[in-house]
Write a protein that holds these residues in place. Sequence first.
Motif, PDB file in Angstrom:
ATOM      1  N   ARG A 153       0.829  -1.211   0.000  1.00 29.69           N
ATOM      2  CA  ARG A 153       0.000   0.000   0.000  1.00 29.69           C
ATOM      3  C   ARG A 153       0.862   1.259   0.000  1.00 29.69           C
ATOM      4  O   ARG A 153       0.436   2.308  -0.509  1.00 29.69           O
ATOM      5  N   GLU A 154       2.050   1.176   0.529  1.00 29.02           N
ATOM      6  CA  GLU A 154       2.989   2.299   0.438  1.00 29.02           C
ATOM      7  C   GLU A 154       3.279   2.630  -1.022  1.00 29.02           C
ATOM      8  O   GLU A 154       3.313   3.799  -1.417  1.00 29.02           O
ATOM      9  N   TYR A 155       3.473   1.587  -1.835  1.00 26.63           N
ATOM     10  CA  TYR A 155       3.729   1.781  -3.264  1.00 26.63           C
ATOM     11  C   TYR A 155       2.447   2.191  -3.997  1.00 26.63           C
ATOM     12  O   TYR A 155       2.486   3.014  -4.912  1.00 26.63           O
ATOM     13  N   MET A 156       1.319   1.632  -3.576  1.00 29.55           N
ATOM     14  CA  MET A 156       0.049   1.957  -4.223  1.00 29.55           C
ATOM     15  C   MET A 156      -0.318   3.429  -4.038  1.00 29.55           C
ATOM     16  O   MET A 156      -0.928   4.041  -4.928  1.00 29.55           O
ATOM     17  N   ASP A 157       0.067   3.985  -2.913  1.00 28.16           N
ATOM     18  CA  ASP A 157      -0.223   5.404  -2.663  1.00 28.16           C
ATOM     19  C   ASP A 157       0.489   6.314  -3.662  1.00 28.16           C
ATOM     20  O   ASP A 157       0.041   7.431  -3.928  1.00 28.16           O
ATOM     21  N   LYS A 158       1.579   5.807  -4.227  1.00 24.46           N
ATOM     22  CA  LYS A 158       2.356   6.603  -5.175  1.00 24.46           C
ATOM     23  C   LYS A 158       2.102   6.204  -6.630  1.00 24.46           C
ATOM     24  O   LYS A 158       2.447   6.959  -7.546  1.00 24.46           O
ATOM     25  N   ASP A 159       1.486   5.042  -6.843  1.00 25.12           N
ATOM     26  CA  ASP A 159       1.336   4.533  -8.212  1.00 25.12           C
ATOM     27  C   ASP A 159       0.029   3.760  -8.328  1.00 25.12           C
ATOM     28  O   ASP A 159      -0.124   2.687  -7.743  1.00 25.12           O
ATOM     29  N   ASN A 160      -0.912   4.307  -9.103  1.00 24.74           N
ATOM     30  CA  ASN A 160      -2.214   3.652  -9.237  1.00 24.74           C
ATOM     31  C   ASN A 160      -2.200   2.496 -10.225  1.00 24.74           C
ATOM     32  O   ASN A 160      -3.256   1.902 -10.506  1.00 24.74           O
ATOM     33  N   ARG A 161      -1.043   2.157 -10.759  1.00 20.33           N
ATOM     34  CA  ARG A 161      -0.933   0.990 -11.639  1.00 20.33           C
ATOM     35  C   ARG A 161      -0.803  -0.304 -10.850  1.00 20.33           C
ATOM     36  O   ARG A 161      -0.825  -1.402 -11.435  1.00 20.33           O
ATOM     37  N   ILE A 162      -0.674  -0.210  -9.539  1.00 24.33           N
ATOM     38  CA  ILE A 162      -0.502  -1.389  -8.695  1.00 24.33           C
ATOM     39  C   ILE A 162      -1.842  -1.800  -8.094  1.00 24.33           C
ATOM     40  O   ILE A 162      -2.546  -0.985  -7.485  1.00 24.33           O
ATOM     41  N   LYS A 163      -2.194  -3.064  -8.272  1.00 20.43           N
ATOM     42  CA  LYS A 163      -3.417  -3.637  -7.713  1.00 20.43           C
ATOM     43  C   LYS A 163      -3.029  -4.718  -6.702  1.00 20.43           C
ATOM     44  O   LYS A 163      -2.038  -5.436  -6.902  1.00 20.43           O
ATOM     45  N   TYR A 164      -3.833  -4.836  -5.651  1.00 17.46           N
ATOM     46  CA  TYR A 164      -3.466  -5.750  -4.572  1.00 17.46           C
ATOM     47  C   TYR A 164      -4.711  -6.366  -3.962  1.00 17.46           C
ATOM     48  O   TYR A 164      -5.690  -5.669  -3.700  1.00 17.46           O
ATOM     49  N   GLU A 165      -4.666  -7.665  -3.754  1.00 17.02           N
ATOM     50  CA  GLU A 165      -5.776  -8.369  -3.109  1.00 17.02           C
ATOM     51  C   GLU A 165      -5.228  -9.384  -2.117  1.00 17.02           C
ATOM     52  O   GLU A 165      -4.332 -10.163  -2.449  1.00 17.02           O
ATOM     53  N   ILE A 166      -5.758  -9.350  -0.908  1.00 16.83           N
ATOM     54  CA  ILE A 166      -5.426 -10.366   0.081  1.00 16.83           C
ATOM     55  C   ILE A 166      -6.417 -11.506  -0.078  1.00 16.83           C
ATOM     56  O   ILE A 166      -7.639 -11.307   0.037  1.00 16.83           O
ATOM     57  N   LEU A 167      -5.933 -12.695  -0.341  1.00 12.95           N
ATOM     58  CA  LEU A 167      -6.808 -13.850  -0.558  1.00 12.95           C
ATOM     59  C   LEU A 167      -7.263 -14.417   0.783  1.00 12.95           C
ATOM     60  O   LEU A 167      -6.551 -14.341   1.786  1.00 12.95           O
TER      61      LEU A 167
END
Length: 251
Positions: free
Chosen positions: A85-99
């Motif tokens: 999420r640290e990286y996501m805050d700077k780059d909206n190209r990153i998607k993340y899901e906790i399974l």
Amino acid sequence: DGDLTKVSYDDWRKKYEITDEDIEAMRQISFDYNPKFSIVIPLYDTKISFLRELLDSFENQIYTNWELCLADGTGEGSPLETIVREYMDKDNRIKYEILADNKGISENTNAAIRMATGDFIVLADHDDVVPVHALFECAKALNKDKSIDVIYSDEDKLETLKSPRYGVFFKPDFSPYTLNSANYICHFSVFKKELMDKLGGFKSEYDGSQDFDIVARASEQTEHIVHIPKVLYHWRAHRNSTAQNSDSKPY
């Protein structure tokens, strides 16, 4: 004297590896066709330092039309979430899901593929890194031939970013006969999204050799498989990786 056995990999790199000038020249190139690459990566108990180096290696790509789809099988309360999420805050190209739970590498990868919106699916492992021109070279190949369905590259190994790289694998161009004897394609493989959808993703019964299975099935559907004869993937070697220890994943 023509004896390649006397040439070290370090010597080869000094002669052929890209320079800062090469990188700057690549940054000035505009392609007519700019496919979107979806890099799909299943995470599971990933070492924090490895995760940062992986994310940085994509953030540093010369080619910018990409998205990173991360499916975290570590589960609720994953320590990886804060980093991602640290990286996501700077780059909206990153998607993340906790399974909800860890279903193994194939199903976790399929979860990442379901997040993808790109034209091509790029496969990479959670503890490896790619050089800055990896996606650029794929886009360059696709601008030369838009019929390409699968791309793969050469690879080498590393333990840390500061340690010497070694174990380079200069791969042959595509051969179904060679593929029948070993998965030489392996790392940094790129699949057209339409083809991956047709294949139905990965099959959990082949966990451990899931990449061999997907390449073998792809080769039954298309002959448009292209080898980029450049080292575009650095495979991490550590005690939990088959790059260093073939017994690390007995399944």
